[in-house]
Write a protein that holds these residues in place. Structure first.
Motif, short mmCIF file in Angstrom:
data_model
loop_
_atom_site.label_atom_id
_atom_site.label_comp_id
_atom_site.label_asym_id
_atom_site.label_seq_id
_atom_site.Cartn_x
_atom_site.Cartn_y
_atom_site.Cartn_z
N LEU A 93 -28.22 -63.05 -98.21
CA LEU A 93 -29.54 -62.87 -97.59
C LEU A 93 -30.51 -63.97 -98.00
O LEU A 93 -31.16 -64.59 -97.15
N THR A 94 -30.62 -64.23 -99.29
CA THR A 94 -31.60 -65.22 -99.76
C THR A 94 -31.23 -66.63 -99.27
O THR A 94 -32.12 -67.44 -99.01
N ALA A 95 -29.94 -66.92 -99.11
CA ALA A 95 -29.52 -68.23 -98.61
C ALA A 95 -29.96 -68.44 -97.17
O ALA A 95 -30.13 -69.58 -96.72
N GLN A 96 -30.14 -67.34 -96.43
CA GLN A 96 -30.63 -67.44 -95.05
C GLN A 96 -32.13 -67.63 -94.99
O GLN A 96 -32.67 -68.16 -94.02
N LEU A 97 -32.83 -67.19 -96.04
CA LEU A 97 -34.30 -67.20 -96.04
C LEU A 97 -34.90 -68.45 -96.67
O LEU A 97 -36.05 -68.77 -96.42
N THR A 98 -34.12 -69.14 -97.52
CA THR A 98 -34.65 -70.33 -98.19
C THR A 98 -33.52 -71.29 -98.52
O THR A 98 -32.37 -70.88 -98.72
N ASP A 111 -38.54 -56.98 -107.42
CA ASP A 111 -38.44 -55.60 -106.93
C ASP A 111 -38.97 -55.47 -105.51
O ASP A 111 -38.42 -54.72 -104.69
N TRP A 112 -40.05 -56.21 -105.21
CA TRP A 112 -40.62 -56.15 -103.86
C TRP A 112 -39.59 -56.59 -102.83
O TRP A 112 -39.47 -55.97 -101.76
N PHE A 113 -38.84 -57.63 -103.14
CA PHE A 113 -37.85 -58.15 -102.20
C PHE A 113 -36.74 -57.12 -101.98
O PHE A 113 -36.32 -56.88 -100.84
N ALA A 114 -36.27 -56.51 -103.07
CA ALA A 114 -35.21 -55.49 -102.96
C ALA A 114 -35.69 -54.30 -102.13
O ALA A 114 -34.95 -53.78 -101.27
N LEU A 150 -45.10 -60.32 -93.83
CA LEU A 150 -44.71 -59.77 -92.53
C LEU A 150 -43.66 -60.65 -91.85
O LEU A 150 -42.71 -60.15 -91.25
N GLN A 151 -43.84 -61.97 -91.95
CA GLN A 151 -42.86 -62.89 -91.36
C GLN A 151 -41.50 -62.74 -92.04
O GLN A 151 -40.46 -62.77 -91.39
N MET A 152 -41.52 -62.57 -93.37
CA MET A 152 -40.25 -62.39 -94.08
C MET A 152 -39.58 -61.09 -93.67
O MET A 152 -38.35 -61.04 -93.49
N GLY A 153 -40.36 -60.03 -93.50
CA GLY A 153 -39.80 -58.76 -93.05
C GLY A 153 -39.14 -58.92 -91.69
O GLY A 153 -38.03 -58.41 -91.47
N LEU A 154 -39.79 -59.62 -90.79
CA LEU A 154 -39.22 -59.85 -89.46
C LEU A 154 -37.99 -60.74 -89.53
O LEU A 154 -37.02 -60.56 -88.77
N ASP A 155 -38.00 -61.72 -90.44
CA ASP A 155 -36.82 -62.58 -90.63
C ASP A 155 -35.61 -61.74 -91.06
O ASP A 155 -34.49 -61.95 -90.57
N MET A 156 -35.83 -60.80 -91.98
CA MET A 156 -34.73 -59.96 -92.45
C MET A 156 -34.25 -59.03 -91.33
O MET A 156 -33.05 -58.80 -91.17
#
Length: 228
Positions: A93-98, A111-114, A150-156
């Motif tokens: 997941l993190t490799a897709q986001l950054t 913890d927020w990310f999890a 919010l953008q990160m939430g939509l990315d996931m």
């Protein structure tokens, strides 16, 4: 910026300025920058950073030298993260986001990310149980509080829907939410390929509307209803 660059440097006459997300400049701001770009001091360097160069004014683009940076291969980032001790679901997941290994490691220990990752899965379940609008009100908007979150939430969420498409295309090896295979397999039976494609398009549209400074609550309510 122009006021700062009218000052004389104490140690050197060489000057450098970097504008991040240059595509977000208003037309007035971009036009104000034009003269600055056209008549720079010999020792001044301007760097405009953007992932959406097509949104820059043509007059800006024509006065710049375009340098394109290729992202690192996702597979290499995943391998590095696994070697650092990250679990496979978080590494994928993190490799897709950054493309930043250090940032990816920071995400995986946050913890927020999890919690956000779990909420993405729960939002999909709420969509399938026709409870998406209530979920957005009670859970989603409380977790994702600024536009970057919010953008990160939509990315996931986008990655989750891509996983459904991968499962429908018999490409299980490309799945990011690899610990959710039973849920994804069930989704392939409940949703048609057209529904998943429409869902992906709706999420991308929501991301675009957020960038256009539309009301975040309204954007997510519309998305929830569309997906539902």
């Amino acid at each position: 910026l122009q006021e700062e660059f009218s000052k004389t440097g104490l140690e050197s006459n060489k000057k450098l300025y970097i504008i991040e997300h240059a595509d977000k400049m208003t037309t007035n701001a971009a036009n104000s920058l034009l003269k600055f770009l056209e008549e720079p001091n010999a020792d001044t360097v301007a760097i405009l950073l953007t992932e959406q160069s097509h949104q820059l004014l043509n007059t800006i683009l024509s006065r710049c030298q375009t340098i394109t940076f290729r992202p690192l291969l996702k597979e290499k980032i995943v391998d590095q993260l696994l070697n650092e001790g990250l679990s496979k679901p978080f590494a994928l997941l993190t490799a897709q986001l950054t493309n930043d290994k250090e940032e990816a490691i920071a995400y995986s220990t946050d913890d927020w990310f999890a919690q956000s990752r779990d909420l993405v899965i729960k939002l999909y379940e709420a969509i399938m149980s026709k409870q998406a609008l209530l979920f957005v009100h009670e859970k989603w908007m409380k977790q994702f509080q600024d536009r970057e979150q919010l953008q990160m939430g939509l990315d996931m969420l986008l990655l989750f829907y891509k996983d459904i498409l991968y499962m429908q295309s018999q490409r299980k090896e490309s799945v990011v939410f690899c610990d959710q295979l039973p849920l994804l397999e069930k989704a392939t039976l409940l949703l048609s390929g057209v529904q998943v494609s429409n869902g992906l398009f709706a999420i991308l549209e929501a991301k675009k509307r957020l960038n256009a400074n539309m009301n975040p609550q309204l954007v997510h309510e519309q998305l929830a209803l569309h997906l539902q």
